[in-house]
Motif scaffolding. Structure first.
Motif, mmCIF file in Angstrom:
data_model
loop_
_atom_site.group_PDB
_atom_site.id
_atom_site.type_symbol
_atom_site.label_atom_id
_atom_site.label_comp_id
_atom_site.label_asym_id
_atom_site.label_seq_id
_atom_site.Cartn_x
_atom_site.Cartn_y
_atom_site.Cartn_z
ATOM 1 N N VAL A 1 -7.663 -3.449 0.161
ATOM 2 C CA VAL A 1 -6.661 -3.617 1.217
ATOM 3 C C VAL A 1 -6.278 -2.251 1.782
ATOM 4 O O VAL A 1 -5.885 -1.345 1.044
ATOM 5 C CB VAL A 1 -5.399 -4.321 0.673
ATOM 6 C CG1 VAL A 1 -4.322 -4.378 1.760
ATOM 7 C CG2 VAL A 1 -5.737 -5.721 0.195
ATOM 8 N N ARG A 2 -6.423 -2.112 3.085
ATOM 9 C CA ARG A 2 -5.955 -0.883 3.736
ATOM 10 C C ARG A 2 -4.550 -1.063 4.274
ATOM 11 O O ARG A 2 -3.692 -0.191 4.126
ATOM 12 C CB ARG A 2 -6.898 -0.469 4.878
ATOM 13 C CG ARG A 2 -6.572 0.930 5.437
ATOM 14 C CD ARG A 2 -7.358 1.254 6.681
ATOM 15 N NE ARG A 2 -6.935 0.457 7.825
ATOM 16 C CZ ARG A 2 -5.825 0.706 8.543
ATOM 17 N NH1 ARG A 2 -5.017 1.698 8.222
ATOM 18 N NH2 ARG A 2 -5.514 -0.059 9.575
ATOM 19 N N GLU A 3 -4.330 -2.248 4.877
ATOM 20 C CA GLU A 3 -3.014 -2.490 5.478
ATOM 21 C C GLU A 3 -2.755 -3.983 5.598
ATOM 22 O O GLU A 3 -3.667 -4.760 5.859
ATOM 23 C CB GLU A 3 -2.949 -1.830 6.861
ATOM 24 C CG GLU A 3 -1.577 -1.949 7.532
ATOM 25 C CD GLU A 3 -1.561 -1.302 8.914
ATOM 26 O OE1 GLU A 3 -0.475 -0.967 9.383
ATOM 27 O OE2 GLU A 3 -2.650 -1.149 9.518
ATOM 28 N N ILE A 4 -1.504 -4.350 5.372
ATOM 29 C CA ILE A 4 -1.055 -5.735 5.549
ATOM 30 C C ILE A 4 0.020 -5.757 6.631
ATOM 31 O O ILE A 4 0.953 -4.947 6.596
ATOM 32 C CB ILE A 4 -0.458 -6.312 4.250
ATOM 33 C CG1 ILE A 4 -1.513 -6.407 3.153
ATOM 34 C CG2 ILE A 4 0.196 -7.668 4.505
ATOM 35 C CD1 ILE A 4 -2.457 -7.555 3.280
ATOM 36 N N ASP A 5 -0.101 -6.653 7.574
ATOM 37 C CA ASP A 5 0.965 -6.878 8.558
ATOM 38 C C ASP A 5 1.398 -8.327 8.386
ATOM 39 O O ASP A 5 0.773 -9.244 8.921
ATOM 40 C CB ASP A 5 0.467 -6.623 9.983
ATOM 41 C CG ASP A 5 1.607 -6.630 11.000
ATOM 42 O OD1 ASP A 5 2.541 -7.451 10.825
ATOM 43 O OD2 ASP A 5 1.561 -5.838 11.957
ATOM 44 N N ILE B 1 -4.762 -8.899 7.671
ATOM 45 C CA ILE B 1 -5.150 -8.102 6.514
ATOM 46 C C ILE B 1 -6.313 -7.219 6.938
ATOM 47 O O ILE B 1 -7.347 -7.719 7.381
ATOM 48 C CB ILE B 1 -5.599 -8.977 5.324
ATOM 49 C CG1 ILE B 1 -4.553 -10.036 5.007
ATOM 50 C CG2 ILE B 1 -5.884 -8.119 4.100
ATOM 51 C CD1 ILE B 1 -5.005 -11.023 3.945
ATOM 52 N N ALA B 2 -6.135 -5.909 6.831
ATOM 53 C CA ALA B 2 -7.212 -4.961 7.116
ATOM 54 C C ALA B 2 -7.867 -4.599 5.788
ATOM 55 O O ALA B 2 -7.203 -4.105 4.869
ATOM 56 C CB ALA B 2 -6.665 -3.715 7.805
ATOM 57 N N GLU C 1 -14.116 -1.189 8.226
ATOM 58 C CA GLU C 1 -12.876 -1.964 8.186
ATOM 59 C C GLU C 1 -13.071 -3.327 8.842
ATOM 60 O O GLU C 1 -13.611 -3.429 9.941
ATOM 61 C CB GLU C 1 -11.752 -1.219 8.899
ATOM 62 C CG GLU C 1 -10.420 -1.967 8.864
ATOM 63 C CD GLU C 1 -9.289 -1.180 9.497
ATOM 64 O OE1 GLU C 1 -8.915 -0.148 8.916
ATOM 65 O OE2 GLU C 1 -8.798 -1.588 10.573
ATOM 66 N N VAL D 1 -10.844 -6.877 9.785
ATOM 67 C CA VAL D 1 -9.490 -7.422 9.910
ATOM 68 C C VAL D 1 -9.571 -8.941 10.035
ATOM 69 O O VAL D 1 -10.315 -9.458 10.884
ATOM 70 C CB VAL D 1 -8.746 -6.840 11.129
ATOM 71 C CG1 VAL D 1 -7.355 -7.444 11.238
ATOM 72 C CG2 VAL D 1 -8.659 -5.318 11.019
ATOM 73 N N SER E 1 3.207 -10.730 2.141
ATOM 74 C CA SER E 1 3.944 -9.458 2.162
ATOM 75 C C SER E 1 3.944 -8.744 0.818
ATOM 76 O O SER E 1 4.214 -7.548 0.739
ATOM 77 C CB SER E 1 5.396 -9.703 2.608
ATOM 78 O OG SER E 1 6.035 -10.616 1.724
ATOM 79 N N GLU F 1 -0.340 -5.396 -1.792
ATOM 80 C CA GLU F 1 -0.160 -3.973 -1.508
ATOM 81 C C GLU F 1 -1.455 -3.292 -1.092
ATOM 82 O O GLU F 1 -2.549 -3.728 -1.447
ATOM 83 C CB GLU F 1 0.401 -3.271 -2.762
ATOM 84 C CG GLU F 1 1.752 -3.832 -3.195
ATOM 85 C CD GLU F 1 1.963 -3.679 -4.703
ATOM 86 O OE1 GLU F 1 0.982 -3.401 -5.408
ATOM 87 O OE2 GLU F 1 3.103 -3.862 -5.141
ATOM 88 N N SER F 2 -1.309 -2.204 -0.364
ATOM 89 C CA SER F 2 -2.456 -1.384 -0.001
ATOM 90 C C SER F 2 -3.119 -0.858 -1.271
ATOM 91 O O SER F 2 -2.439 -0.495 -2.230
ATOM 92 C CB SER F 2 -2.019 -0.209 0.883
ATOM 93 O OG SER F 2 -1.459 -0.676 2.078
#
Length: 293
Positions: free
Chosen positions: A228-232, A238-239, A247, A249, A270, A273-274
């Motif tokens: 996981v790079r990033e969660i919005d 989910i990136a 990458e 998404v 949420s 985690e990254s």
């Protein structure tokens, strides 16, 4: 001693090696003359390692499928043997080790995987693998339940569903009717001929191969594994960094309809985690599950 012998026998039945031709498996007891309706399914399921033949080059299509065998096959159709899922199958085996310690079965990995995937629950373990239950035949109404859960249909069943089109509808247990309705509507299972469902009939190997063949075609599962790079959480995206650093998404359109787990427990998006290892399961191109460890 008897239970150990049973476990050894089951292990042999499910894992005996089978020599495959370059194109497809061919069995003298599954032919156009004898099992034309199951031929394509049997060959594809064998070729893909979901179900296996015997060292005498037979498939034994009429042989009854036991409860524990049905679990092993369900685990395989969900990717238990897929190398991409290895970190998660290993995690599941360790996560449920204490729970399965009291059961004498050589398939703790596969069963742990199904527990992790919410296909079966802890309270159902005795039904499937307790005592002599492991070697008992799997009934058609029981298979309807298992297939529904394997394809993630538990939340979609209609508790008031009718199975009135089947002449023997009254023989289908009340709690199984919603599942029979679901697999019928999905085209996974149908009647045994002349309007009968045959809920109390044992399922044989030719039949289970056909059902799994239909199930897999319906699910169209693919996997996305990485970090996981990033969660919005607001956008539901989910990136993921996959092998090679690329990458990818993915977007979860409806979080309530997606099973999300972190270290074996259900969590909202949420809470992922990254840096976590993540496996995204897509069905028909849409996100169906998200597993992070």
């Amino acid at each position: 001693m008897r239970r150990k012998l049973i476990c050894i026998l089951l292990a042999t039945l499910l894992t005996l090696p089978m020599a495959l031709s370059a194109v497809a498996a061919t069995f003298p007891d599954v032919t156009e003359e004898s099992f034309a309706w199951a031929l394509d399914a049997v060959e594809e399921m064998v070729e893909d390692g979901i179900i296996k033949g015997y060292t005498d080059n037979t498939f034994k299509p009429d042989r009854t499928v036991s409860k524990v065998e049905s679990l092993v096959l369900s685990a395989r159709i969900l990717g238990y043997t897929d190398k991409t899922l290895a970190p998660f199958t290993a995690f599941a085996t360790e996560f449920y080790a204490d729970i399965l310690e009291k059961y004498e079965t050589p398939y703790k990995g596969e069963i742990s995987f199904l527990l992790y995937k919410d296909v079966i629950s802890e309270k159902e373990l005795s039904f499937y693998i307790g005592g002599d239950n492991a070697t008992a035949g799997m009934k058609r109404y029981e298979v309807a339940k298992l297939l529904t859960r394997t394809m993630g249909g538990e939340a979609k069943i209609d508790l008031d569903a009718s199975t009135a089109e089947y002449i023997d509808s009254s023989s289908i247990p009340a709690d199984a009717k919603p599942y029979v309705r679901f697999v019928t509507d999905e085209g996974i299972m149908n009647g045994m001929g002349e309007g009968f469902f045959g809920p109390m009939e044992d399922v044989n190997r030719a039949q289970i191969a056909t059902l799994l063949y239909r199930l897999r075609g319906k699910m169209q599962e693919t996997y996305l594994y990485g970090t996981v790079r990033e969660i919005d959480a607001e956008l539901g995206t989910i990136a993921v960094l996959v092998e090679g650093g690329e990458e990818k998404v993915v977007t979860i359109m409806d979080e309530s309809a997606v099973a999300i787990k972190k270290d074996g427990y259900s969590e909202p998006l949420s809470r992922i985690e990254s840096g976590a290892e993540v496996l995204i399961t897509l069905r028909g191109g849409a996100v169906a599950m998200g597993d992070a460890i």
